[in-house]
Design a protein around this motif. Structure first.
Motif, short mmCIF file in Angstrom:
data_model
loop_
_atom_site.label_atom_id
_atom_site.label_comp_id
_atom_site.label_asym_id
_atom_site.label_seq_id
_atom_site.Cartn_x
_atom_site.Cartn_y
_atom_site.Cartn_z
N TYR A 217 58.05 2.23 75.75
CA TYR A 217 57.52 3.36 76.51
C TYR A 217 58.13 3.39 77.90
O TYR A 217 58.49 4.45 78.42
CB TYR A 217 55.99 3.25 76.60
CG TYR A 217 55.35 4.47 77.22
CD1 TYR A 217 55.20 5.64 76.50
CD2 TYR A 217 54.94 4.45 78.54
CE1 TYR A 217 54.64 6.76 77.07
CE2 TYR A 217 54.38 5.57 79.13
CZ TYR A 217 54.23 6.72 78.39
OH TYR A 217 53.68 7.84 78.96
N GLU A 228 54.87 13.57 74.80
CA GLU A 228 53.78 13.37 73.84
C GLU A 228 54.04 12.11 73.02
O GLU A 228 55.20 11.80 72.72
CB GLU A 228 53.72 14.58 72.90
CG GLU A 228 52.35 14.83 72.35
CD GLU A 228 52.29 16.15 71.57
OE1 GLU A 228 51.22 16.45 71.04
OE2 GLU A 228 53.31 16.87 71.48
N VAL A 229 52.97 11.42 72.67
CA VAL A 229 53.11 10.24 71.82
C VAL A 229 52.34 10.49 70.53
O VAL A 229 51.18 10.88 70.56
CB VAL A 229 52.55 8.98 72.52
CG1 VAL A 229 52.77 7.74 71.66
CG2 VAL A 229 53.18 8.79 73.89
N CYS A 230 53.02 10.31 69.40
CA CYS A 230 52.37 10.49 68.09
C CYS A 230 52.58 9.23 67.26
O CYS A 230 53.55 9.13 66.51
CB CYS A 230 52.98 11.69 67.35
SG CYS A 230 52.71 13.24 68.15
N PHE A 254 46.36 4.19 74.31
CA PHE A 254 45.95 5.56 74.01
C PHE A 254 45.32 6.22 75.24
O PHE A 254 45.64 7.34 75.59
CB PHE A 254 44.94 5.57 72.85
CG PHE A 254 45.59 5.69 71.50
CD1 PHE A 254 45.69 6.90 70.86
CD2 PHE A 254 46.12 4.57 70.87
CE1 PHE A 254 46.30 7.02 69.61
CE2 PHE A 254 46.73 4.67 69.63
CZ PHE A 254 46.81 5.89 69.00
N TRP A 258 49.85 6.18 77.58
CA TRP A 258 50.26 7.22 76.63
C TRP A 258 49.47 8.52 76.82
O TRP A 258 49.97 9.58 76.47
CB TRP A 258 50.07 6.75 75.18
CG TRP A 258 50.85 5.54 74.81
CD1 TRP A 258 51.76 4.88 75.61
CD2 TRP A 258 50.80 4.81 73.58
NE1 TRP A 258 52.25 3.79 74.94
CE2 TRP A 258 51.69 3.72 73.70
CE3 TRP A 258 50.08 4.96 72.39
CZ2 TRP A 258 51.88 2.80 72.66
CZ3 TRP A 258 50.27 4.06 71.38
CH2 TRP A 258 51.17 2.99 71.51
N ASP A 259 48.26 8.41 77.32
CA ASP A 259 47.39 9.56 77.49
C ASP A 259 47.40 10.42 76.21
O ASP A 259 47.72 11.60 76.21
CB ASP A 259 47.89 10.40 78.69
CG ASP A 259 46.81 11.35 79.16
OD1 ASP A 259 45.66 11.19 78.73
OD2 ASP A 259 47.14 12.27 79.93
N CYS A 260 47.04 9.77 75.12
CA CYS A 260 47.28 10.34 73.80
C CYS A 260 45.97 10.51 73.05
O CYS A 260 45.13 9.61 73.06
CB CYS A 260 48.24 9.39 73.09
SG CYS A 260 48.28 9.42 71.33
N SER A 261 45.80 11.66 72.43
CA SER A 261 44.56 11.91 71.68
C SER A 261 44.70 11.30 70.29
O SER A 261 45.80 11.18 69.75
CB SER A 261 44.37 13.42 71.57
OG SER A 261 43.65 13.73 70.42
N ASN A 264 46.65 13.03 67.60
CA ASN A 264 48.11 12.91 67.49
C ASN A 264 48.55 11.91 66.42
O ASN A 264 49.72 11.83 66.09
CB ASN A 264 48.70 12.41 68.82
CG ASN A 264 48.72 13.49 69.87
OD1 ASN A 264 48.06 14.50 69.72
ND2 ASN A 264 49.45 13.27 70.94
#
Lengths: 366, 628
Positions: A217, A228-230, A254, A258-261, A264
Motif C-alpha cells: 500500500y 480504492e481498495v477491493c 479497512f 485503506w478507508d475501505c468499505s 468492496n
C-alpha cells in the motif's frame, strides 16, 4: 495460434487433469516440463508421479535459492534424490535460480526468464509450467514468457497445479522489506504519462500478511494516493469462516489507511482459479464502463499473496487484461515442524490444468 | 478524516490541503537548524530509520504543499508553518523560492543494475531515468498548481546553450515531451521480460545520458493564483527518497554524481541508515550537532541525521506534543471536548495495593535481617531517601540501599577471634531521580506497578521516531475517543496507559516481518535478558538499570570482517529501529560500542529509557545469540 481469454479458457480439474495428462502428453511430439524442487513434497507430484512415465519429455527442475538453513538443505537433498530416482532416465536438469540479490532486491523472475530463454531454443511442441512449488515471483514471469514463446513458435502452453489442504511441513516465511512490481508485469506503472491514472488496488488477503499489505500500500501511495481498495477474500472455502477471520485480521487496515468499505470485498472460490479470474474481469469491465464518461483513466493493480490457487486466477487476469502486479517476495523460510525421514508424495486434494495457449483456441467452434 | 492517527504515513494523505492540517513546523525547524542556505547548493544526505520523518519533511517542502499552505494562511497553525518555511529559506516574502519534487526510488530504478550491460551503460541509464523523472516531476508540480506550462521559461546555465538545445529548454512543451521520451525508452528496457542486448541498445537512441541537472538553473513561472507578487523564479530541488533501495554500487554512483559542484539543481538524498558508509555515519554520529558540513575536505555535502540519540530530548518532546495537538484537532469528537493528549495522560502516580505493600515490607525486613545492621544504621539509610517519594518507592529504595551497604561492608572472618569493629556513621548517599526510577522498575517487575505512563514516557518510547510516536499515541487516542463517546472522563489512569503501551509494543515486535527479523528478535531477547538481570539486581548497580549491551570499541572496528552472521542482522536491526549504535562511548577508562535497545523493545520488556546504562560483553556473545 492464440491464447486464453475471459471468454474462452480451457481447463480441467481433479481426476480429469490426470486423464488428460495420461492421454495427451505421451502423444505430444516434444514436451518441456518446468517444475520446482519445492519444500513441500507436493511440489514433486507432477514430475515424479505423472511425467516420469513419459519418454518424450525434457524436465527442468528449478531450485529456488534463498537463505539456507540445515533443515532446508536436508529437505533439498531428499527431494533431489527422489526426483533423480523417478526421472533419471529423462533429459532432466536441476537449475539453481537466485531469488534475492545481495542487497535484498528480488531478482528471481528476471533470472528464471533468462535461463528459460536458453531452454526454448530446443524447440518444443508443448510447454508445461508446473506451478505447484514455484514462488509467484518466478512462476508468473515464466508463464508470461511461455505464452509469448507459444504464440511465436505455435507451441501449446499448459499450466498445472496440485495442492493439498494440509501441509506436510510447517513453514514460517520471512518477507522482503520492499514491494516490487512482478517482473514483466509493471505495465506502464511509474511512467509520468500515467501519473494521473486512478489506482484501484486488488490485494489477495491471506493470514499473517499484514506487513506485506502495508509495504504494498505504501509503495502504491508513494506518488499518488490509491483511489480504492477491493480486497479478495476466499469464499467458498474449506474452512467456511476463513474469509471472516481474514476480515477481522485486516480490520485496522479497512478502517485506517485503506478507508475501505466491506462492500468492496470480492469473494472468490478458494480452490478455483477461474472464479478469481472471472471475478476480477467482471470488476475491471464494470469499472471501465464507469470511467468512460469522465474520460479519466483508471488502472487495476493486482497483488497476489497467500493462497496459491487464487494467485493463479490473478495471473490469468493480469495476462488477459494486461494489468500490473505488485507483490512482496518471500526471502527465506524457517521450518517449524520435524521433517520426514523419507519423501512421500501423496495424492493432492486439488488438481488443475489450464491450457494457456495453443491449437484449440484457433478452433472457433470449441 | 476521522482519526488521522490511523494513517500510518504521510504518503497516505490524499492531497496537500489535508496534509498541511497535520504537519508541524517543529521537525522542519530541527531539520534546517544552522545554515539553511547550504541545503540548496550542495548534496544533502538525509539519514533516518523508517518513520523518522524523512518523507514528511520531503512532502512538506514539495511545491504543491507549499502553494496549498500559502493559499490558506488564515489559520494560525498554517502561519506558523509558513514562518518555518520562511526561516528555512524555502520562501521569501511569502513567495516560494524552491520548486521541490520528491522522487521515490522504486524497484524499476534498482532493477537497472540487473540489466546485462556494462557498468557504464547501467549508470548512464540510471542517471537518465532520475533526471528525466525529476524534470517531469517539477513540471507536474507546476501544472498541479494551475501553471500553464507553455508560459514558463526554463533558465539554463550560462555557456550551456548547446546542451540546453539538446534537451529543448527553449520550448517548455518540447522540453517535457523530450523528458517523457527519455523516461519511456529507459522504462521499456528495464521492464522488458527479456531486455535487449547491448548492441540492440545502441540502435534505440539511448547512447547518451540525459543530462538536465547540469543545464537547468531555475524556472521562471508566471503568476500563480493565490500567490502575490507576479512572476516567480524558482530553484529546482530534487529529493531522491528511499535511496537505500538502490543497489549499493548504484548508491555510491548517485552519491558521487550528486556531490558534483557543477550541478546547479538543489538535491537531497534520503536514505535509511544502512545505505550510508559506516565511516561517514560514524563521523556524523561523533558530531551530533548535525547539519554541519560533511567530512570531505571540500565541504561539498551535508550528512543530516534524523534521529540524534539523547542530545535533544526536550526538543523532540515539544515536536511530538505539537504533532499530537494537530492530529487531535482533526478529530471532531475530541476537539469539541477540548481534549489534549498530554492532559489525558497526566495520571496520578500509582501506588501498590495494601497486600502488595505488606509483601514489600516483609522483603525489606528480610533484607535488613540479612544485613545484620543495627537499627541506628538502618534509620540512617532511610534518612537518605528524599521526602517526596511514595511509601512503596521508599520501601523499594530502602531495600536497594541496604543491599548496596551490604556490598560495601567488608566480610567478617568466620573464625575471627576478635569482636567485630563497631559500625561507623556513614557518609550520606545520594538518592537521585534515576535511582527512584530504578526502584519503580523493580516494583514494576515484582508487583506489576505501572511504570509506562505520562506523555513524557510515551515520547521516550517512540525513540525519536515520529511514525512510532503516532502509532503508540494512536492506540491511546483510540481508548480516549471511546471514553469520550461513552460520556466518560477521557483521562486514562496509569494502569491503563501502561498496559495499552506494553501490548502495542509487544504486538509490533511480534509482527515484525522484515529480512532477518527472527534473528533480530533473538538478538533483542539476548540483550533484554542481560539488561533485566542488571536492572533487577538487588543493589540496582546502575540506578535505573541497563538498556544496552556494550562491547569494546576495538572489536567493533573489526565488525565487518569478524561479525559473521551478525552483520546482516545488525543491518536490519538498525534499519528498523530495533537497536541503535552508540560508538566511542567512554566508560571506566575504556571506549565502548553500545548496542542500545530501541524504544519498543525497552517498552515491551520493562527497562529504562535513560541512556548510558549497559551490560559489558564481547562481540562473540552477540554473534552466538543470533546463531543459536
Amino acid at each position: 495460434m492464440t491464447r486464453f481469454s475471459s471468454d474462452s479458457c480451457f481447463a480441467q480439474r481433479g481426476k480429469d487433469v490426470l486423464e488428460f495428462a495420461r492421454d495427451y502428453f505421451p502423444s505430444a511430439e516434444k514436451t518441456l516440463l518446468i517444475s520446482t524442487l519445492g519444500i513441500q513434497p507436493q511440489s514433486l507430484y507432477f514430475p515424479t508421479e505423472i511425467f516420469s512415465r513419459f519418454s518424450n519429455v525434457d524436465i527442468r527442475v528449478i531450485v529456488e535459492k534463498r537463505r539456507e538453513t540445515a533443515l532446508l538443505t536436508e529437505i533439498g537433498r531428499l527431494h533431489r534424490d527422489y526426483v533423480q530416482n523417478a526421472c533419471g532416465k529423462l533429459d532432466m536438469q536441476f537449475v539453481d535460480i537466485d531469488i534475492v540479490a545481495d542487497d535484498g532486491a528480488t531478482t528471481g523472475g528476471r533470472n528464471a526468464v533468462i535461463r528459460a530463454t536458453e531452454w526454448y531454443k530446443q524447440g518444443y511442441t508443448d510447454i508445461v509450467i508446473d506451478t505447484t512449488g514455484m514462488s509467484r515471483g518466478v512462476c508468473f514471469p515464466l508463464v508470461q514468457q511461455a505464452i509469448e514463446v507459444g504464440l511465436k513458435t505455435k507451441a501449446n502452453v499448459h499450466l498445472l497445479v496440485a495442492s493439498s489442504d494440509a501441509r506436510c511441513i510447517d513453514l514460517i516465511s520471512e518477507s522482503s522489506d520492499r514491494a516490487e512490481w512482478m517482473h514483466g508485469f509493471q505495465r506502464s506503472m511509474g511512467l509520468d504519462s500515467t501519473a494521473d491514472t486512478l489506482k484501484l488496488w486488488v490485494p489477495q488477503l491471506s493470514e499473517g500478511a499484514s506487513r506485506q499489505m502495508e509495504l504494498m500500500y505504501r509503495a502504491l501511495s508513494s506518488s499518488s494516493s490509491v483511489a480504492e481498495v477491493c480486497p479478495i477474500v476466499p469464499f467458498p472455502s474449506r474452512n467456511a469462516r476463513r474469509g471472516d477471520v481474514l476480515l477481522f485480521e485486516f480490520e485496522r487496515d479497512f478502517h485506517g489507511d485503506w478507508d475501505c468499505s466491506h462492500l468492496n470485498v470480492i469473494y472468490a472460490h478458494e480452490s478455483n482459479p477461474l472464479d478469481v479470474f472471472n471475478s476480477i474481469c467482471k470488476m475491471v469491465r464494470a469499472r471501465e464502463e464507469v470511467f468512460t464518461a469522465p474520460e479519466q483513466k483508471a488502472v487495476t493493480v493486482l497483488s497476489p499473496c497467500g493462497w496459491r490457487i487464487g494467485s493463479l486466477g490473478m495471473l490469468l487476469a493480469a495476462i488477459d487484461l494486461e494489468l500490473p502486479m505488485l507483490y512482496v517476495e518471500t526471502i527465506s523460510y524457517n521450518i517449524s515442524s520435524p521433517i520426514p525421514s523419507k519423501v512421500e508424495v501423496q495424492e493432492p486434494d486439488h488438481l488443475w490444468h489450464i491450457l494457456l495457449a495453443g491449437a484449440p483456441y484457433e478452433n472457433s467452434q470449441l | 478524516m476521522d482519526n488521522p492517527f490511523k494513517k500510518r504515513a504521510t504518503e497516505y494523505f490524499e492531497d496537500p490541503a489535508s496534509l498541511i492540517l497535520v504537519l508541524s513546523p517543529e521537525p522542519l525547524r530541527r531539520f534546517f537548524e544552522g545554515n539553511a542556505s547550504a541545503y540548496f547548493d550542495r548534496l544533502v544526505t538525509v539519514v533516518g530509520t523508517p518513520g523518522s520523518g524523512k518523507t514528511s519533511i520531503a512532502r512538506l517542502v514539495e511545491f504543491d504543499t507549499v502553494i496549498a499552505l500559502l493559499r490558506s494562511l488564515h489559520s494560525k497553525d498554517h502561519k506558523d508553518l509558513a514562518h518555518a518555511l520562511d526561516d528555512c529559506e524555502m520562501l521569501a516574502d511569502s513567495r516560494p523560492k524552491i520548486l521541490a519534487c520528491r522522487l521515490s526510488t522504486t524497484s524499476d530504478i534498482r532493477n537497472i543494475w540487473e540489466l546485462p550491460y556494462s557498468v557504464k551503460i547501467r549508470h548512464g541509464l540510471l542517471r537518465s531515468l532520475i533526471q528525466a523523472r525529476a524534470v517531469l516531476g517539477w513540471l507536474r508540480k507546476l501544472e498541479g498548481v494551475g501553471v500553464d506550462l507553455a508560459r514558463i521559461r526554463i533558465i539554463a546555465r550560462e555557456q550551456s546553450e548547446v546542451q540546453a538545445g539538446l534537451i529543448h529548454t527553449a520550448d517548455p512543451l518540447a522540453f517535457r515531451a523530450h523528458a517523457r521520451a527519455v523516461e519511456e525508452k529507459v522504462f521499456k528496457i528495464i521492464t522488458a521480460l527479456v531486455p535487449p542486448s547491448e548492441t540492440e541498445l545502441a540502435t534505440s537512441g539511448l547512447e547518451t545520458t540525459y543530462e538536465a541537472f547540469q543545464i537547468i538553473e531555475s524556472f521562471s513561472v508566471p503568476e500563480i493564483a493565490g500567490i502575490q507578487g507576479g512572476e516567480l523564479t524558482l530553484r529546482p530541488l530534487c529529493i531522491v527518497d528511499d535511496a537505500h533501495e538502490l543497489h549499493p554500487d548504484q548508491y555510491s554512483e548517485v552519491d558521487l554524481w550528486l556531490k558534483n559542484r557543477e550541478i546547479k539543481v538543489a538535491r537531497w538524498l534520503m536514505t535509511r541508515v544502512d545505505a550510508v558508509s559506516p565511516e561517514a555515519l560514524r563521523t556524523a554520529l561523533q558530531t551530533p550537532e548535525s547539519g554541519q558540513f560533511g567530512s570531505t575536505k571540500d565541504r561539498d555535502w551535508i550528512l543530516k541525521l534524523m534521529q540524534r540519540g539523547s542530545t535533544d530530548k526536550r526538543a523532540y518532546r515539544a515536536t511530538v506534543k505539537d504533532i499530537a495537538r494537530r492530529y487531535i484537532d482533526q478529530m471532531p469528537v475530541l476537539r469539541r471536548r477540548g481534549v489534549q493528549l498530554e492532559n489525558c495522560l497526566a495520571a496520578a502516580p500509582p501506588e501498590l495495593a495494601a497486600s502488595q505493600l505488606k509483601d514489600l515490607e516483609k522483603a525489606v525486613l528480610i533484607a535488613a535481617k540479612t544485613s545484620s545492621f543495627s537499627q541506628e544504621r538502618l534509620d540512617q539509610i532511610r534518612s537518605w531517601i528524599p521526602s517526596g517519594v511514595s511509601t512503596d518507592e521508599k520501601l523499594a529504595l530502602t531495600r536497594i540501599l541496604i543491599h548496596r551497604e551490604i556490598r560495601r561492608t567488608p566480610q567478617a572472618d568466620l573464625f575471627a577471634t576478635e569482636a567485630p569493629a563497631p559500625e561507623t556513621l556513614l557518609e550520606p548517599r545520594n538518592v537521585g531521580s534515576q535511582l527512584i526510577n530504578g526502584a519503580d522498575l523493580q516494583l514494576f517487575h515484582e508487583f506489576g506497578k505501572p511504570y509506562y505512563y505520562s506523555f513524557e514516557r510515551l515520547a521516550d518510547a517512540s525513540g525519536e521516531n515520529i511514525e512510532q510516536f503516532i502509532h503508540l499515541a494512536g492506540v491511546l487516542v483510540d481508548q480516549i475517543e471511546t471514553r469520550v463517546v461513552r460520556g466518560r472522563n477521557p483521562n486514562l489512569d496509569a494502569k491503563a496507559q501502561n498496559s495499552i503501551l506494553i501490548d502495542a509494543a509487544k504486538g509490533t515486535i511480534r509482527s515484525w516481518n522484515f529480512p532477518h527479523s527472527a534473528e533480530v528478535r533473538r538478538l533483542i531477547d539476548f540483550i533484554v535478558e542481560r539488561c533485566k538481570q542488571r536492572t533487577l539486581a538487588p543493589n540496582a548497580p546502575l540506578d535505573d538499570g541497563a538498556n544496552a549491551f556494550g562491547i569494546p570499541q576495538g572489536e567493533m572496528e573489526r565488525f565487518q570482517k569478524d561479525g559473521g552472521k551478525l552483520v546482516p542482522v545488525l543491518h536490519y536491526a538498525l534499519a528498523y529501529n530495533a537497536i541503535t549504535l552508540n560508538e566511542g562511548y567512554e566508560c571506566k577508562r575504556k571506549t565502548w560500542c553500545l548496542f542500545q535497545l530501541g524504544g519498543l523493545p525497552i517498552l515491551a520488556n520493562g527497562l529504562t529509557f535513560s541512556k548510558g546504562g549497559f551490560c559489558e560483553g564481547a562481540l562473540s556473545d552477540l554473534i552466538e545469540s543470533v546463531t543459536k
